[in-house]
Scaffold this active site. Sequence first.
Site, PDB file in Angstrom:
ATOM      1  N   ASP A 190      -7.685 -29.894  10.042  1.00  0.00           N
ATOM      2  CA  ASP A 190      -7.943 -31.198  10.699  1.00  0.00           C
ATOM      3  C   ASP A 190      -8.799 -30.736  12.137  1.00  0.00           C
ATOM      4  O   ASP A 190      -9.877 -31.290  12.389  1.00  0.00           O
ATOM      5  CB  ASP A 190      -6.939 -32.144  10.961  1.00  0.00           C
ATOM      6  CG  ASP A 190      -6.486 -32.807   9.553  1.00  0.00           C
ATOM      7  OD1 ASP A 190      -7.070 -32.964   8.709  1.00  0.00           O
ATOM      8  OD2 ASP A 190      -5.111 -32.923   9.513  1.00  0.00           O
TER       9      ASP A 190
ATOM     10  N   GLU B 250      -2.307 -39.125   7.865  1.00  0.00           N
ATOM     11  CA  GLU B 250      -1.300 -39.230   8.874  1.00  0.00           C
ATOM     12  C   GLU B 250      -1.047 -40.459   9.755  1.00  0.00           C
ATOM     13  O   GLU B 250       0.085 -40.842  10.226  1.00  0.00           O
ATOM     14  CB  GLU B 250      -1.523 -37.880   9.707  1.00  0.00           C
ATOM     15  CG  GLU B 250      -1.590 -36.577   9.168  1.00  0.00           C
ATOM     16  CD  GLU B 250      -2.324 -35.533  10.010  1.00  0.00           C
ATOM     17  OE1 GLU B 250      -2.020 -34.566   9.682  1.00  0.00           O
ATOM     18  OE2 GLU B 250      -3.139 -35.954  10.928  1.00  0.00           O
TER      19      GLU B 250
END
Length: 265
Positions: A43, A146
Amino acid sequence: MIDLRLGDEELTAQRDHIVGFIQDVVADAGATGAVLGLSGGVDSTTTAYLAVEALGREHVRGLVLPSRVSSDENMSDAERVAEDLGIDYDVIEIGSIVDEIVDSIPDAAEDTVAVGNTAARVRGVLNYYVANEENRVVLGTGNKAEALTGYFTKYGDQAVDCNPIGNLYKQQVRQLARHLGAPEDLAEKPATAELWADQTDEDEMGVGYDVVDAVIALHIEGGASTAATARELGVEEGVVETVRELYEKSAHKRSMPPAPEPADL
């Protein structure tokens, strides 16, 4: 399992869209560039590549912020990303800062989760110190899975000015990383927030990211029932319910702190 991967044209469109988004955020803030935390994971790697494309390497600064439980491998990967991209970066050990906070609390139990969350918040403070000092914006590195399951620390890793990859599923982030030319070993690397030793995202959530992505797409955003989602994905209904519960329990993380309605006076 449903396939949420993007086609080549879609990847290019996403790349261009996010690059433009980063440029707009920085310009609207009147900032000189951006700062982001580098963890060595896919990420932050993807976000760093996008930031450099959007702003130029001279306008991106990375912070590598290891705690006492951070692995040497992950920190080495974080530095490798910065060096590959040619951006300025600093390595700041945060263990002593976290210890100072914990030690200042009388009779602190040093709970593993509390200490881990404190480490995430210390990282946020350091990101913003640099941002304030150098007139930069703070780029978040969180993805859609997330965000919708609450897999982040409130006022920690989501204490940011924007989330460039916040609308991409995890498998799409991995695709985009490859599309941007990131190393394959980082694109495929298992995700970990490293809030405590040997922690991984998927072990803590109890569900793999591909399943989380699919449940979000079909059930939470798509509106399919629990039973229909379970049948489509070939999983137990309890798996779908686990993701739904993560989504519902983390709603407070995605909202401004509540205030009471005006009183009738």
